[in-house]
Motif scaffolding. Sequence first.
Motif, PDB file in Angstrom:
ATOM      1  N   VAL A   1      17.557 -27.801 -51.971  1.00  0.00           N
ATOM      2  CA  VAL A   1      19.031 -28.171 -51.759  1.00  0.00           C
ATOM      3  C   VAL A   1      19.922 -27.489 -52.870  1.00  0.00           C
ATOM      4  O   VAL A   1      19.582 -27.805 -54.168  1.00  0.00           O
ATOM      5  CB  VAL A   1      19.315 -29.607 -51.952  1.00  0.00           C
ATOM      6  N   GLU A   2      20.919 -27.065 -52.667  1.00  0.00           N
ATOM      7  CA  GLU A   2      21.711 -26.331 -53.782  1.00  0.00           C
ATOM      8  C   GLU A   2      23.179 -26.354 -53.676  1.00  0.00           C
ATOM      9  O   GLU A   2      23.772 -26.364 -52.522  1.00  0.00           O
ATOM     10  CB  GLU A   2      21.519 -24.708 -53.825  1.00  0.00           C
ATOM     11  N   LYS A   3      23.950 -26.820 -54.853  1.00  0.00           N
ATOM     12  CA  LYS A   3      25.382 -27.043 -54.916  1.00  0.00           C
ATOM     13  C   LYS A   3      26.142 -25.954 -54.591  1.00  0.00           C
ATOM     14  O   LYS A   3      27.251 -25.875 -54.059  1.00  0.00           O
ATOM     15  CB  LYS A   3      25.723 -27.796 -56.102  1.00  0.00           C
ATOM     16  N   SER A   4      25.717 -24.736 -54.728  1.00  0.00           N
ATOM     17  CA  SER A   4      26.477 -23.354 -54.512  1.00  0.00           C
ATOM     18  C   SER A   4      26.191 -22.772 -53.358  1.00  0.00           C
ATOM     19  O   SER A   4      25.366 -23.327 -52.631  1.00  0.00           O
ATOM     20  CB  SER A   4      26.226 -22.408 -55.814  1.00  0.00           C
ATOM     21  N   GLY A   5      26.600 -21.860 -53.050  1.00  0.00           N
ATOM     22  CA  GLY A   5      26.176 -20.764 -51.716  1.00  0.00           C
ATOM     23  C   GLY A   5      25.296 -19.873 -51.938  1.00  0.00           C
ATOM     24  O   GLY A   5      25.163 -19.063 -51.024  1.00  0.00           O
ATOM     25  N   TYR A   6      24.469 -19.929 -52.946  1.00  0.00           N
ATOM     26  CA  TYR A   6      23.120 -18.739 -53.366  1.00  0.00           C
ATOM     27  C   TYR A   6      22.401 -19.551 -54.335  1.00  0.00           C
ATOM     28  O   TYR A   6      22.745 -20.489 -54.957  1.00  0.00           O
ATOM     29  CB  TYR A   6      24.048 -18.039 -53.779  1.00  0.00           C
ATOM     30  N   LEU A   7      21.137 -18.717 -54.236  1.00  0.00           N
ATOM     31  CA  LEU A   7      20.320 -19.214 -55.106  1.00  0.00           C
ATOM     32  C   LEU A   7      20.443 -18.270 -56.597  1.00  0.00           C
ATOM     33  O   LEU A   7      21.263 -17.562 -56.795  1.00  0.00           O
ATOM     34  CB  LEU A   7      18.816 -19.182 -54.799  1.00  0.00           C
ATOM     35  N   GLY A   8      19.605 -18.790 -57.583  1.00  0.00           N
ATOM     36  CA  GLY A   8      19.299 -17.993 -58.794  1.00  0.00           C
ATOM     37  C   GLY A   8      20.022 -18.918 -59.958  1.00  0.00           C
ATOM     38  O   GLY A   8      19.589 -18.449 -61.100  1.00  0.00           O
ATOM     39  N   GLY A   9      20.645 -19.822 -59.837  1.00  0.00           N
ATOM     40  CA  GLY A   9      21.282 -20.679 -61.048  1.00  0.00           C
ATOM     41  C   GLY A   9      21.602 -19.890 -61.904  1.00  0.00           C
ATOM     42  O   GLY A   9      22.913 -19.175 -61.551  1.00  0.00           O
ATOM     43  N   ALA A  10      21.877 -19.905 -63.494  1.00  0.00           N
ATOM     44  CA  ALA A  10      22.682 -19.317 -64.215  1.00  0.00           C
ATOM     45  C   ALA A  10      22.382 -17.618 -64.132  1.00  0.00           C
ATOM     46  O   ALA A  10      23.392 -16.980 -64.458  1.00  0.00           O
ATOM     47  CB  ALA A  10      22.049 -19.742 -65.682  1.00  0.00           C
ATOM     48  N   GLY A  11      21.342 -17.510 -63.276  1.00  0.00           N
ATOM     49  CA  GLY A  11      21.169 -16.009 -63.309  1.00  0.00           C
ATOM     50  C   GLY A  11      21.921 -15.492 -62.281  1.00  0.00           C
ATOM     51  O   GLY A  11      21.988 -14.100 -62.356  1.00  0.00           O
ATOM     52  N   THR A  12      22.658 -16.062 -61.356  1.00  0.00           N
ATOM     53  CA  THR A  12      23.627 -15.632 -60.623  1.00  0.00           C
ATOM     54  C   THR A  12      24.889 -16.210 -60.747  1.00  0.00           C
ATOM     55  O   THR A  12      26.011 -15.583 -60.969  1.00  0.00           O
ATOM     56  CB  THR A  12      23.019 -15.669 -58.948  1.00  0.00           C
ATOM     57  N   GLY A  13      24.844 -17.628 -60.623  1.00  0.00           N
ATOM     58  CA  GLY A  13      26.198 -18.246 -60.836  1.00  0.00           C
ATOM     59  C   GLY A  13      26.903 -18.184 -62.132  1.00  0.00           C
ATOM     60  O   GLY A  13      28.023 -18.387 -62.508  1.00  0.00           O
ATOM     61  N   GLY A  14      25.886 -18.042 -63.098  1.00  0.00           N
ATOM     62  CA  GLY A  14      26.436 -18.148 -64.482  1.00  0.00           C
ATOM     63  C   GLY A  14      26.533 -16.443 -64.822  1.00  0.00           C
ATOM     64  O   GLY A  14      26.905 -16.316 -65.994  1.00  0.00           O
ATOM     65  N   GLY A  15      26.384 -15.688 -64.162  1.00  0.00           N
ATOM     66  CA  GLY A  15      26.420 -14.306 -64.367  1.00  0.00           C
ATOM     67  C   GLY A  15      25.601 -13.712 -65.394  1.00  0.00           C
ATOM     68  O   GLY A  15      25.729 -12.580 -66.165  1.00  0.00           O
ATOM     69  N   LEU A  16      24.456 -14.093 -65.609  1.00  0.00           N
ATOM     70  CA  LEU A  16      23.417 -13.794 -66.552  1.00  0.00           C
ATOM     71  C   LEU A  16      23.075 -12.427 -66.457  1.00  0.00           C
ATOM     72  O   LEU A  16      22.888 -11.720 -67.366  1.00  0.00           O
ATOM     73  CB  LEU A  16      21.948 -14.669 -66.767  1.00  0.00           C
ATOM     74  N   SER A  17      22.359 -12.145 -65.307  1.00  0.00           N
ATOM     75  CA  SER A  17      22.068 -10.571 -64.773  1.00  0.00           C
ATOM     76  C   SER A  17      20.918 -10.127 -65.563  1.00  0.00           C
ATOM     77  O   SER A  17      20.669  -8.845 -65.585  1.00  0.00           O
ATOM     78  CB  SER A  17      23.267  -9.801 -64.680  1.00  0.00           C
ATOM     79  N   THR A  18      20.001 -11.026 -66.292  1.00  0.00           N
ATOM     80  CA  THR A  18      18.901 -10.795 -66.954  1.00  0.00           C
ATOM     81  C   THR A  18      17.946 -11.477 -66.920  1.00  0.00           C
ATOM     82  O   THR A  18      17.829 -12.677 -67.053  1.00  0.00           O
ATOM     83  CB  THR A  18      19.376 -10.444 -68.534  1.00  0.00           C
ATOM     84  N   PHE A  19      16.621 -11.269 -66.463  1.00  0.00           N
ATOM     85  CA  PHE A  19      15.313 -11.869 -66.540  1.00  0.00           C
ATOM     86  C   PHE A  19      14.715 -11.967 -67.953  1.00  0.00           C
ATOM     87  O   PHE A  19      14.403 -10.847 -68.542  1.00  0.00           O
ATOM     88  CB  PHE A  19      14.194 -11.489 -65.618  1.00  0.00           C
ATOM     89  N   CYS A  20      14.708 -12.917 -68.553  1.00  0.00           N
ATOM     90  CA  CYS A  20      14.016 -13.126 -69.836  1.00  0.00           C
ATOM     91  C   CYS A  20      12.822 -14.007 -69.587  1.00  0.00           C
ATOM     92  O   CYS A  20      12.765 -14.903 -68.675  1.00  0.00           O
ATOM     93  CB  CYS A  20      14.983 -13.766 -71.116  1.00  0.00           C
ATOM     94  N   GLY A  21      11.536 -13.616 -70.482  1.00  0.00           N
ATOM     95  CA  GLY A  21      10.531 -14.338 -70.593  1.00  0.00           C
ATOM     96  C   GLY A  21       9.696 -13.968 -69.806  1.00  0.00           C
ATOM     97  O   GLY A  21       8.503 -14.785 -69.292  1.00  0.00           O
ATOM     98  N   MET A  22       9.920 -12.879 -68.705  1.00  0.00           N
ATOM     99  CA  MET A  22       8.791 -12.399 -67.722  1.00  0.00           C
ATOM    100  C   MET A  22       7.655 -11.620 -68.435  1.00  0.00           C
ATOM    101  O   MET A  22       6.625 -11.931 -68.219  1.00  0.00           O
ATOM    102  CB  MET A  22       9.333 -11.354 -67.005  1.00  0.00           C
ATOM    103  N   TYR A  23       7.987 -10.990 -69.525  1.00  0.00           N
ATOM    104  CA  TYR A  23       7.254 -10.156 -70.545  1.00  0.00           C
ATOM    105  C   TYR A  23       6.714 -11.141 -71.866  1.00  0.00           C
ATOM    106  O   TYR A  23       7.710 -11.853 -72.371  1.00  0.00           O
ATOM    107  CB  TYR A  23       7.637  -9.071 -70.754  1.00  0.00           C
ATOM    108  N   SER A  24       5.572 -10.666 -72.181  1.00  0.00           N
ATOM    109  CA  SER A  24       5.001 -11.294 -73.511  1.00  0.00           C
ATOM    110  C   SER A  24       4.635 -10.058 -74.387  1.00  0.00           C
ATOM    111  O   SER A  24       4.183  -8.960 -73.948  1.00  0.00           O
ATOM    112  CB  SER A  24       3.660 -12.106 -73.530  1.00  0.00           C
ATOM    113  N   ASN A  25       4.813 -10.242 -75.760  1.00  0.00           N
ATOM    114  CA  ASN A  25       4.414  -9.292 -76.778  1.00  0.00           C
ATOM    115  C   ASN A  25       3.105  -9.724 -77.259  1.00  0.00           C
ATOM    116  O   ASN A  25       2.809 -10.344 -78.340  1.00  0.00           O
ATOM    117  CB  ASN A  25       5.421  -8.997 -77.831  1.00  0.00           C
ATOM    118  N   VAL A  26       1.937  -9.148 -76.534  1.00  0.00           N
ATOM    119  CA  VAL A  26       0.747  -9.694 -76.992  1.00  0.00           C
ATOM    120  C   VAL A  26      -0.121  -8.496 -77.819  1.00  0.00           C
ATOM    121  O   VAL A  26      -0.440  -7.383 -77.434  1.00  0.00           O
ATOM    122  CB  VAL A  26      -0.059  -9.638 -75.584  1.00  0.00           C
ATOM    123  N   HIS A  27       0.166  -9.161 -79.167  1.00  0.00           N
ATOM    124  CA  HIS A  27      -0.688  -8.074 -80.054  1.00  0.00           C
ATOM    125  C   HIS A  27      -0.049  -6.745 -79.962  1.00  0.00           C
ATOM    126  O   HIS A  27      -0.475  -5.586 -80.286  1.00  0.00           O
ATOM    127  CB  HIS A  27      -2.182  -7.839 -79.661  1.00  0.00           C
TER     128      HIS A  27
END
Length: 448
Positions: free
Chosen positions: A46-72
């Motif tokens: 269930v989504e209040k908007s007409g698309y998925l993605g949350g802030a990543g689409t409706g908020g115009g964020l356009s960047t995935f953060c936290g997919m990568y880690s700096n491991v050593h």
Amino acid sequence: MNAYVTEPARHTPVLGEWEVVVLGGGPSGLAAATAAARAGRSTLLVEKSGYLGGAGTGGGLSTFCGMYSNVHGEHVLTVRGHATELLERIDRLGGLRAPHLSFSDRIQAQAYDIPAYRSAADDQVLAAGAQLLYHAFAVGAVVEGSTVDGVVVESKSGRGILRGQVFIDCSGDGDLLAWTGTSHHKADPHGEMLFPSTMFRINAVDGERAGPAWKTLPRMMDEAVAAGRPRFPRRGAIVRPQRDDLEWRANATQLRNADGSAVDGTDVWQLTHGEVQGRTQAQEVFGFIRENVPGFERAYIVDIGPEIGIRETRRLLGKYVLTEEDVRSCARFEDSIGLNGWPVEAHVDGDLDIRWPYGEDPLGYNELPYRMLVPESGPANLLVAGRCASMTHGGQSAARVAGPCFAMGQAAGTAAHLALEKHGVVAEVDTALLRVHLESEGACLSLL
């Protein structure tokens, strides 16, 4: 003066019944719905908007953060499974840019094309077998004894009830947990709540002349303020090219009330104020960029995020509360359901404060325990995932970004499937079995 109107009693129609009902279509919600449906459960997202993605689409964020880690010192993709499948879908649509370094080149993030993300998210959820309900604004819950029986929604079709056996609150603001009386904490806008932002995108940039403007712009802004220019909405503006160097995104605003407090994403009057203020700030900051940064002379704002980017409001009080100490000490848990490699990113008054893991050569990520999705007290059939999961203010300042939210969502959807074998009681899920299921679907639970 307070005034009330007593509405007449009415019979509210039940619009349908599913085994799993997910509220909210951001990263955690779309991952939860995908996981539950792939496990064979009838699932509604269930989504209040007409698309998925949350802030990543409706908020115009356009960047995935936290997919990568700096491991050593090595940049490793640590959020996998359904999230990496989504990246592949976006890439097939030509909407993914190679990962780039952020925050003094210490961590990787990844830009994407927003329309491609929207289309890819539709495809992934529907291909899994879940059902979508867009333009449905949840307004309440039906609770029977110790369980949630339904979510009440309003839409152009009127008012209705969506019944389910297990519910997953991925609303971001913890709407369902609040309506059901589930234990939670509300961040204090006077000091504790992260400030929201309005994102905007800039087109017609000469990328070659702009060069690494993300490094020079913050210094130029500081110098302008030191020379007498009025202060900007915040220090540390973030600008980066998108899929193509001619289009850049800007994260440079900070939304506050007249008393200096953060705009509260659960207050409609403050949200209205914030929308107007955000657009005003976007134009102000862009004017400075266009006049002062090489390569932006012919640029223009091509899009301002349709919605404010809310970072923090309600947070679950769960069986475990993830803390800033957990994030910075790279904590491990026996019931790990995913990883977070993003640092503490605190949007404080007028500034941005980044706090990294301790030590000279840290592991670079913390594990996320299943218990942070399970309420300490509340309905037995409710899970909470995403930025409203069980975290302190400091812990949430790191684990609220897209990568860990994808991980939490996939875990919540899989756990809902397993809970249905235990009469819908989410606290009785066998976490060892949950981890086996997650790993079989490609999730990364540890690198050790």
